[in-house]
Design a protein around this motif. Structure first.
Motif, mmCIF file in Angstrom:
data_model
loop_
_atom_site.group_PDB
_atom_site.id
_atom_site.type_symbol
_atom_site.label_atom_id
_atom_site.label_comp_id
_atom_site.label_asym_id
_atom_site.label_seq_id
_atom_site.Cartn_x
_atom_site.Cartn_y
_atom_site.Cartn_z
ATOM 1 N N LEU A 181 117.649 124.272 9.481
ATOM 2 C CA LEU A 181 117.005 125.378 10.176
ATOM 3 C C LEU A 181 116.882 125.125 11.673
ATOM 4 O O LEU A 181 117.281 125.952 12.497
ATOM 5 N N LEU A 182 116.339 123.992 12.066
ATOM 6 C CA LEU A 182 116.160 123.719 13.490
ATOM 7 C C LEU A 182 117.495 123.485 14.187
ATOM 8 O O LEU A 182 117.661 123.836 15.360
ATOM 9 N N ASP A 183 118.457 122.888 13.476
ATOM 10 C CA ASP A 183 119.793 122.734 14.055
ATOM 11 C C ASP A 183 120.442 124.097 14.286
ATOM 12 O O ASP A 183 121.119 124.311 15.294
ATOM 13 N N ASP A 184 120.246 125.009 13.338
ATOM 14 C CA ASP A 184 120.797 126.360 13.487
ATOM 15 C C ASP A 184 120.185 127.075 14.686
ATOM 16 O O ASP A 184 120.877 127.765 15.445
ATOM 17 N N ILE A 185 118.865 126.935 14.839
ATOM 18 C CA ILE A 185 118.185 127.556 15.976
ATOM 19 C C ILE A 185 118.739 127.009 17.286
ATOM 20 O O ILE A 185 119.023 127.755 18.229
ATOM 21 N N GLN A 186 118.920 125.678 17.336
ATOM 22 C CA GLN A 186 119.463 125.060 18.545
ATOM 23 C C GLN A 186 120.894 125.529 18.807
ATOM 24 O O GLN A 186 121.284 125.796 19.961
ATOM 25 N N LEU A 187 121.670 125.667 17.744
ATOM 26 C CA LEU A 187 123.054 126.120 17.876
ATOM 27 C C LEU A 187 123.124 127.515 18.493
ATOM 28 O O LEU A 187 123.911 127.767 19.419
ATOM 29 N N LEU A 188 122.294 128.425 17.999
ATOM 30 C CA LEU A 188 122.276 129.779 18.546
ATOM 31 C C LEU A 188 121.731 129.785 19.973
ATOM 32 O O LEU A 188 122.265 130.470 20.863
ATOM 33 N N ASN A 189 120.678 129.017 20.202
ATOM 34 C CA ASN A 189 120.115 128.940 21.557
ATOM 35 C C ASN A 189 121.152 128.460 22.562
ATOM 36 O O ASN A 189 121.249 128.979 23.683
ATOM 37 N N ASP A 190 121.952 127.471 22.162
ATOM 38 C CA ASP A 190 122.933 126.901 23.082
ATOM 39 C C ASP A 190 124.055 127.871 23.416
ATOM 40 O O ASP A 190 124.783 127.663 24.391
ATOM 41 N N ALA A 191 124.204 128.924 22.616
ATOM 42 C CA ALA A 191 125.193 129.948 22.938
ATOM 43 C C ALA A 191 124.678 130.931 23.977
ATOM 44 O O ALA A 191 125.441 131.426 24.815
ATOM 45 N N ILE A 192 123.362 131.228 23.943
ATOM 46 C CA ILE A 192 122.836 132.267 24.832
ATOM 47 C C ILE A 192 122.171 131.709 26.088
ATOM 48 O O ILE A 192 122.206 132.361 27.144
ATOM 49 N N GLU A 193 121.576 130.528 26.008
ATOM 50 C CA GLU A 193 120.825 130.028 27.166
ATOM 51 C C GLU A 193 121.676 129.838 28.413
ATOM 52 O O GLU A 193 121.254 130.243 29.514
ATOM 53 N N PRO A 194 122.881 129.248 28.326
ATOM 54 C CA PRO A 194 123.666 129.080 29.557
ATOM 55 C C PRO A 194 124.014 130.406 30.235
ATOM 56 O O PRO A 194 124.060 130.472 31.471
ATOM 57 N N VAL A 195 124.249 131.445 29.451
ATOM 58 C CA VAL A 195 124.573 132.752 30.028
ATOM 59 C C VAL A 195 123.379 133.291 30.806
ATOM 60 O O VAL A 195 123.514 133.796 31.929
ATOM 61 N N ILE A 196 122.197 133.179 30.221
ATOM 62 C CA ILE A 196 120.993 133.682 30.884
ATOM 63 C C ILE A 196 120.688 132.869 32.134
ATOM 64 O O ILE A 196 120.345 133.432 33.191
ATOM 65 N N ARG A 197 120.827 131.552 32.057
ATOM 66 C CA ARG A 197 120.583 130.718 33.237
ATOM 67 C C ARG A 197 121.512 131.108 34.390
ATOM 68 O O ARG A 197 121.117 131.075 35.558
ATOM 69 N N GLU A 198 122.741 131.468 34.059
ATOM 70 C CA GLU A 198 123.712 131.789 35.096
ATOM 71 C C GLU A 198 123.457 133.144 35.738
ATOM 72 O O GLU A 198 123.907 133.402 36.858
ATOM 73 N N HIS A 199 122.691 134.006 35.044
ATOM 74 C CA HIS A 199 122.510 135.381 35.538
ATOM 75 C C HIS A 199 121.032 135.767 35.554
ATOM 76 O O HIS A 199 120.662 136.857 35.137
ATOM 77 N N LEU A 200 120.192 134.898 36.066
ATOM 78 C CA LEU A 200 118.752 135.149 36.068
ATOM 79 C C LEU A 200 118.376 136.388 36.879
ATOM 80 O O LEU A 200 117.380 137.047 36.584
ATOM 81 N N GLY A 201 119.155 136.717 37.883
ATOM 82 C CA GLY A 201 118.833 137.877 38.701
ATOM 83 C C GLY A 201 118.849 139.175 37.917
ATOM 84 O O GLY A 201 118.168 140.137 38.286
ATOM 85 N N GLN A 202 119.614 139.230 36.821
ATOM 86 C CA GLN A 202 119.695 140.437 36.001
ATOM 87 C C GLN A 202 118.928 140.295 34.686
ATOM 88 O O GLN A 202 119.060 141.156 33.815
ATOM 89 N N TRP A 203 118.119 139.253 34.562
ATOM 90 C CA TRP A 203 117.448 138.999 33.287
ATOM 91 C C TRP A 203 116.092 139.693 33.245
ATOM 92 O O TRP A 203 115.236 139.476 34.095
ATOM 93 N N PHE A 204 115.881 140.518 32.231
ATOM 94 C CA PHE A 204 114.678 141.329 32.108
ATOM 95 C C PHE A 204 113.420 140.488 31.936
ATOM 96 O O PHE A 204 112.341 140.872 32.399
ATOM 97 N N PHE A 205 113.510 139.336 31.280
ATOM 98 C CA PHE A 205 112.317 138.549 30.960
ATOM 99 C C PHE A 205 112.023 137.459 31.982
ATOM 100 O O PHE A 205 111.219 136.557 31.702
ATOM 101 N N LEU A 206 112.630 137.532 33.152
ATOM 102 C CA LEU A 206 112.344 136.527 34.176
ATOM 103 C C LEU A 206 110.885 136.591 34.622
ATOM 104 O O LEU A 206 110.362 135.615 35.160
ATOM 105 N N ASP A 207 110.210 137.709 34.393
ATOM 106 C CA ASP A 207 108.806 137.821 34.813
ATOM 107 C C ASP A 207 107.837 137.317 33.759
ATOM 108 O O ASP A 207 106.643 137.615 33.787
ATOM 109 N N ASN A 208 108.344 136.514 32.816
ATOM 110 C CA ASN A 208 107.488 135.847 31.835
ATOM 111 C C ASN A 208 107.399 134.366 32.155
ATOM 112 O O ASN A 208 108.312 133.792 32.760
ATOM 113 N N ALA A 209 106.301 133.740 31.748
ATOM 114 C CA ALA A 209 106.053 132.346 32.071
ATOM 115 C C ALA A 209 106.703 131.419 31.051
ATOM 116 O O ALA A 209 106.790 131.736 29.859
ATOM 117 N N LEU A 210 107.148 130.263 31.522
ATOM 118 C CA LEU A 210 107.673 129.246 30.622
ATOM 119 C C LEU A 210 106.508 128.549 29.929
ATOM 120 O O LEU A 210 105.593 128.051 30.599
#
Length: 335
Positions: free
Chosen positions: A303-332
């Motif tokens: 389960l946790l490996d699957d979550i990490q696998l999916l996260n690793d597909a989407i996170e780099p894309v979002i990091r590269e395009h933060l200017g167009q990311w809707f949730f940038l106004d949320n806190a880490l």
């Protein structure tokens, strides 16, 4: 960053799923009761309706504009309104930019903030005209959609989007390819906004599933029949980011966990995709390589490996395009 500890913590595993509850309409008895019940009656029937009328007037008024003018107005509105009237969101955005982009200079971080303000404003106003894109295919350039089509021929698909560009084009892209998705739909707060949201998305060809826990069984049923369910695994709840993980350990809250569980239950292929704004009200939609979850010897062991696998597909894309990311106004989150 992957974690060596792959055992879900007991507290997280037992956390209850979110159950959606629609706001109940106050009756005249609430007015007579006084106190908080009377305040709720006044808010629902009087104060809220002022905003409802303004939202409706704004939505239908923007429909009178050409598409590019509507989008450009939103960009100017975002830069004007967010720093002046959304101070908490501005503070969170700047803090998240600083945390995710320490390599940028102060001037570059400020430019990224302004870009995101423009993007946020465009999203709000474009909702009035987004369905016109179905009649203008030249405004959406599509890449690698054959990956999604091939996966759909083999069986069920979970179409995992990201809140980049204008994600409302997703159904338009799928319909152009002959595919009709189901989506868990949670109405936004406010009766007018909820009515507008449902109206636009139904005209866009979406099939709605109930929100929260109530939507799990219908989603499983649709997938087991070979259908396509649309999900988004980047999300902010209560002003805090749930996904992507951004270096945190995989957790069992939110759509990352829900998506991989649905895929395991139904044998669905996960097809990530995103779109980017290229010039005003024009976009490029990109499908990413499909994800077929590796086999398990014991249910839930990955389960946790699957979550990490999916996260690793989407996170780099979002990091590269933060200017167009809707949730940038949320806190880490801190952990």
């Amino acid at each position: 960053m992957a974690t060596d500890d792959k055992t879900p913590d007991v507290k997280a595993a037992k956390r209850k799923a979110w159950v959606y509850a629609e706001e109940q309409r106050p009756a005249f008895a609430d007015w007579l009761a006084g106190g908080d019940r009377r305040k709720r009656f006044v808010r629902y029937w009087f104060s809220d309706n002022v905003w409802n009328l303004l939202h409706l007037a704004g939505h239908f008024g923007l429909k009178l504009l050409p598409m590019d003018a509507c989008s450009a107005f939103g960009a100017r509105l975002g830069v004007f309104a967010i720093p002046r009237f959304h101070k908490a969101a501005e503070k969170r955005t700047r803090a998240t930019i600083a945390a995710l982009c320490p390599h940028l200079s102060p001037a570059e971080q400020e430019a990224l903030f302004i870009e995101n303000c423009r993007s946020q404003g465009r999203i709000m106003t474009e909702f009035s005209v987004v369905n016109r894109l179905a009649e203008h295919p030249e405004r959406i350039e599509v890449h690698n959609m054959e990956w999604v089509l091939d996966a759909a021929k083999r069986g069920p698909v979970i179409f995992v989007g990201m809140h980049l560009g204008n994600w409302e084009i997703g159904p338009i892209v799928l319909q152009r390819a002959g595919l009709v998705p189901y989506i868990n739909y949670t109405p936004p707060p406010g009766r007018a906004k909820a009515w507008i949201s449902e109206r636009v998305r139904r005209k866009n060809g979406l099939n709605f599933l109930p929100p929260g826990l109530q939507g799990i069984r219908p989603a499983v049923s649709a997938l087991k029949k070979g259908g396509i369910v649309s999900a988004f695994c980047d999300e902010g709840v209560g002003g805090k980011l749930r996904g992507p993980l951004f270096g945190r350990k995989p957790h069992l809250e939110g759509n990352l966990a829900m998506t991989v569980r649905l895929a395991r239950m139904t044998g669905a292929t996960i097809c990530p995709w995103y779109n980017l704004r290229t010039d005003g009200f024009r976009f490029e939609a990109h499908a990413l390589p499909p994800i077929v979850l590796p086999p398990e010897t014991k249910s839930g062991e990955r389960l946790l490996d699957d979550i990490q696998l999916l996260n690793d597909a989407i996170e780099p894309v979002i990091r590269e395009h933060l200017g167009q990311w809707f949730f940038l106004d949320n806190a880490l989150p801190k952990s």
